[in-house]
Design an enzyme around this catalytic site. Structure first.
Site, PDB file in Angstrom:
ATOM      1  N   PHE A  56       0.856  -1.192   0.000  1.00  0.00           N
ATOM      2  CA  PHE A  56       0.000   0.000   0.000  1.00  0.00           C
ATOM      3  C   PHE A  56       0.894   1.245   0.000  1.00  0.00           C
ATOM      4  CE2 PHE A  56      -2.807   3.156   1.993  1.00  0.00           C
ATOM      5  CZ  PHE A  56      -3.901   3.035   1.157  1.00  0.00           C
ATOM      6  N   ARG A  95     -12.828  -3.150  -7.081  1.00  0.00           N
ATOM      7  CA  ARG A  95     -12.703  -4.037  -5.912  1.00  0.00           C
ATOM      8  C   ARG A  95     -14.077  -4.279  -5.284  1.00  0.00           C
ATOM      9  NH1 ARG A  95      -8.413  -1.955  -1.578  1.00  0.00           N
ATOM     10  NH2 ARG A  95     -10.054  -0.422  -1.299  1.00  0.00           N
ATOM     11  N   TYR A 123     -10.857   0.671  10.891  1.00  0.00           N
ATOM     12  CA  TYR A 123     -12.075   1.191  10.238  1.00  0.00           C
ATOM     13  C   TYR A 123     -12.526   0.356   9.046  1.00  0.00           C
ATOM     14  CZ  TYR A 123      -8.386   3.593   7.486  1.00  0.00           C
ATOM     15  OH  TYR A 123      -7.268   3.891   6.754  1.00  0.00           O
ATOM     16  N   LYS A 124     -11.795  -0.737   8.771  1.00  0.00           N
ATOM     17  CA  LYS A 124     -12.215  -1.588   7.646  1.00  0.00           C
ATOM     18  C   LYS A 124     -13.085  -2.719   8.196  1.00  0.00           C
ATOM     19  CE  LYS A 124      -7.907  -0.488   5.244  1.00  0.00           C
ATOM     20  NZ  LYS A 124      -8.355   0.220   4.039  1.00  0.00           N
ATOM     21  N   ASP A 180       1.601  -5.385   8.041  1.00  0.00           N
ATOM     22  CA  ASP A 180       0.450  -4.491   8.009  1.00  0.00           C
ATOM     23  C   ASP A 180      -0.803  -5.366   7.845  1.00  0.00           C
ATOM     24  OD1 ASP A 180      -1.623  -2.777   7.304  1.00  0.00           O
ATOM     25  OD2 ASP A 180      -0.328  -1.416   6.174  1.00  0.00           O
TER      26      ASP A 180
HETATM   27  C1  LIG Z   1      -2.681  -1.741   3.766  1.00  0.00           C
HETATM   28  C2  LIG Z   1      -2.987  -0.380   4.309  1.00  0.00           C
HETATM   29  N1  LIG Z   1      -2.134   0.195   5.157  1.00  0.00           N
HETATM   30  C3  LIG Z   1      -2.369   1.432   5.652  1.00  0.00           C
HETATM   31  C4  LIG Z   1      -3.489   2.137   5.295  1.00  0.00           C
HETATM   32  C5  LIG Z   1      -3.678   3.554   5.782  1.00  0.00           C
HETATM   33  O1  LIG Z   1      -3.952   3.626   7.109  1.00  0.00           O
HETATM   34  P1  LIG Z   1      -4.102   5.049   7.846  1.00  0.00           P
HETATM   35  O2  LIG Z   1      -4.971   5.887   7.001  1.00  0.00           O
HETATM   36  O3  LIG Z   1      -4.720   4.653   9.165  1.00  0.00           O
HETATM   37  O4  LIG Z   1      -2.755   5.594   8.030  1.00  0.00           O
HETATM   38  C6  LIG Z   1      -4.413   1.567   4.434  1.00  0.00           C
HETATM   39  C7  LIG Z   1      -5.627   2.316   4.068  1.00  0.00           C
HETATM   40  O5  LIG Z   1      -6.453   1.944   3.299  1.00  0.00           O
HETATM   41  C8  LIG Z   1      -4.160   0.277   3.926  1.00  0.00           C
HETATM   42  O6  LIG Z   1      -5.005  -0.279   3.062  1.00  0.00           O
END
Ligand SMILES: Cc1ncc(COP(=O)(O)O)c(C=O)c1O
Length: 412
Positions: A126, A371, A222-223, A197
């Site tokens: 990501f 998606r 939040y997912k 992650d």
């Molecule tokens: C794999 C992954 N890591 C990190 C994040 C971002 O997290 P944050 O906005 O809490 O920093 C996301 C957001 O969609 C994500 O999909």
């Protein structure tokens, strides 16, 4: 034998998790296939928020830090997240964002491998993970190098220069699960530390952080954990590392005695050292509601349903839209797939907008990925049938060709 709507409804009748849907607020006509981006709102949320406002904030005001346990929320919620991700207690705090927590983990891990200078990661990670690695490196006293390799080259790229391997457990584009145990063991064999992650895996499949001897992990709430937009993230540090793991944000909530108000920073002796400043209590209450939705549910049941929903979507799409030019991206094998399926389609953005207008909500990732995420706690098999019927109509009638669906919104 082709599947029909009745057979999907039968699957719902046999679903041991069917009762969980009532735990969420979902508009009747909406088919929400974006829980991998923002989870649905738990029905308990308004009541819990109101109670927090009425009796805790407006009633007891500052006393609530003690009386209502606000001061320990990051830790108590961390332990509860731990039960979903295979972590014994006192190793997780809920705080800050995934990005910020990743920064802390990277800096702590860099200091734990002072003789090494490579941070290894994957091409498809990501973007925030790639950016944070880059940013965190600049704060390290020695020169660090970020090495980005293709997924199939991860294991071969591990050597005695690698300080940290940073990977997403589930790929946000393809939904592919990386083998946590195998990769963690391989990294440990060359002496590297691993940061996982879990943003796309926490709450949707069984994870065994302790058993896999993971060093650090971070993830969103939040997912699939349904804690609400922008709800605080979590960070896991294996108990064997906590004493030597120092993160760089020396905030007062990470101090051994925040209310001693000492001039010098002394890190807490436990996982609280990964806190920085005051945490958003209202948002932490959202995390509590999200976690409450898992009462009486086993992660094995969640995983079984998740595989069933994904399989059904793929099969129905093949059956109902055989001539579509949608190309499945990611694993066909259900064991290697998380709880989303992604399709490449040249006009993916417009097609997704057309679906959204008709009440089927997925999302789009540039340049051409559609998606569809499946949250097993609230998605029904019948929803999958209805979503595919909608997709079929949009494709057959080329509805996506309309100009209005091509106008890009800032969030896709
Ligand atoms: C794999 C992954 N890591 C990190 C994040 C971002 O997290 P944050 O906005 O809490 O920093 C996301 C957001 O969609 C994500 O999909």
């Amino acid at each position: 034998m082709p599947l029909d709507k009745a057979s999907c409804q039968q699957l719902d009748r046999e679903d041991p998790l069917a009762f969980c849907r009532e735990r969420f607020e979902l508009p009747d006509e909406l088919i929400y296939l974006d829980g991998n981006s923002l989870g649905a709102m738990p029905s308990s949320m308004p009541r819990v928020m109101q109670q927090t406002l009425d009796s805790e904030w407006s009633g007891d005001l500052i006393q609530s830090w003690n009386k209502a346990g606000w001061a320990q929320l990051s830790q108590t919620l961390g332990d509860r997240v731990g039960r979903l991700v295979g972590a014994d207690q006192d190793q997780i705090v809920v705080c800050d964002t995934t990005s910020a927590n990743l920064y802390k983990a990277i800096r702590a891990a860099c200091d734990m491998r002072p003789e090494r200078n490579v941070i290894l990661t994957e091409l498809d990670n990501f973007p925030t993970d790639l950016y944070i690695i880059e940013g965190a490196m600049t704060g390290v006293a020695r020169e660090m190098r970020r090495e980005i390799v293709a997924q199939q080259d991860i294991l071969d790229s591990l050597d005695d220069k690698v300080a940290i391997l940073v990977l997403s457990h589930i790929n946000y584009k393809t939904g592919e699960i990386l083998p946590m145990l195998e990769i963690t063991e391989a990294a440990h064999r060359v002496g590297a530390l691993v940061i996982w992650d879990l943003s796309h895996s926490a709450g949707v499949l069984p994870i065994e952080l302790d058993e896999c001897e993971v060093d650090f992990a971070v993830g969103c709430t939040y997912k699939y954990l349904n804690a609400g937009p922008g709800a605080p993230a979590f960070i896991y540090v294996a108990s064997r590392h906590i004493a030597q793991a120092r993160q760089p944000l020396n905030g007062w909530w990470g101090h051994a005695e925040p209310f001693a108000f000492e001039d010098e920073f002394r890190p807490a002796g436990n996982i609280s050292r990964f806190l920085c400043g005051t945490q958003p209590v209202l948002s932490l209450k959202g995390v509590a509601c999200g976690l409450d939705s898992y009462a009486g549910v086993s992660m094995l049941q969640v995983r079984e349903k998740s595989k069933g929903l994904c399989d059904l979507f793929i099969r129905l799409l093949g059956q109902e839209c055989p001539d579509s030019r949608l190309q499945l991206i990611g694993p066909r094998c259900r064991e290697r797939r998380g709880s989303q399926v992604s399709y490449r389609f040249e006009h993916g953005y417009a097609l997704m907008q057309a679906l959204i207008e008709r009440g089927v909500v997925g999302d789009f990732r540039a340049p051409d990925l559609m998606r569809f995420g499946f949250s097993p706690l609230y998605i029904r098999y019948e929803d999958i049938w209805n979503a595919v019927q909608c997709l079929k109509i949009c494709l057959q009638q080329k509805i996506w060709q309309q100009d209005k669906y091509h106008r890009r919104q800032p969030v896709t």
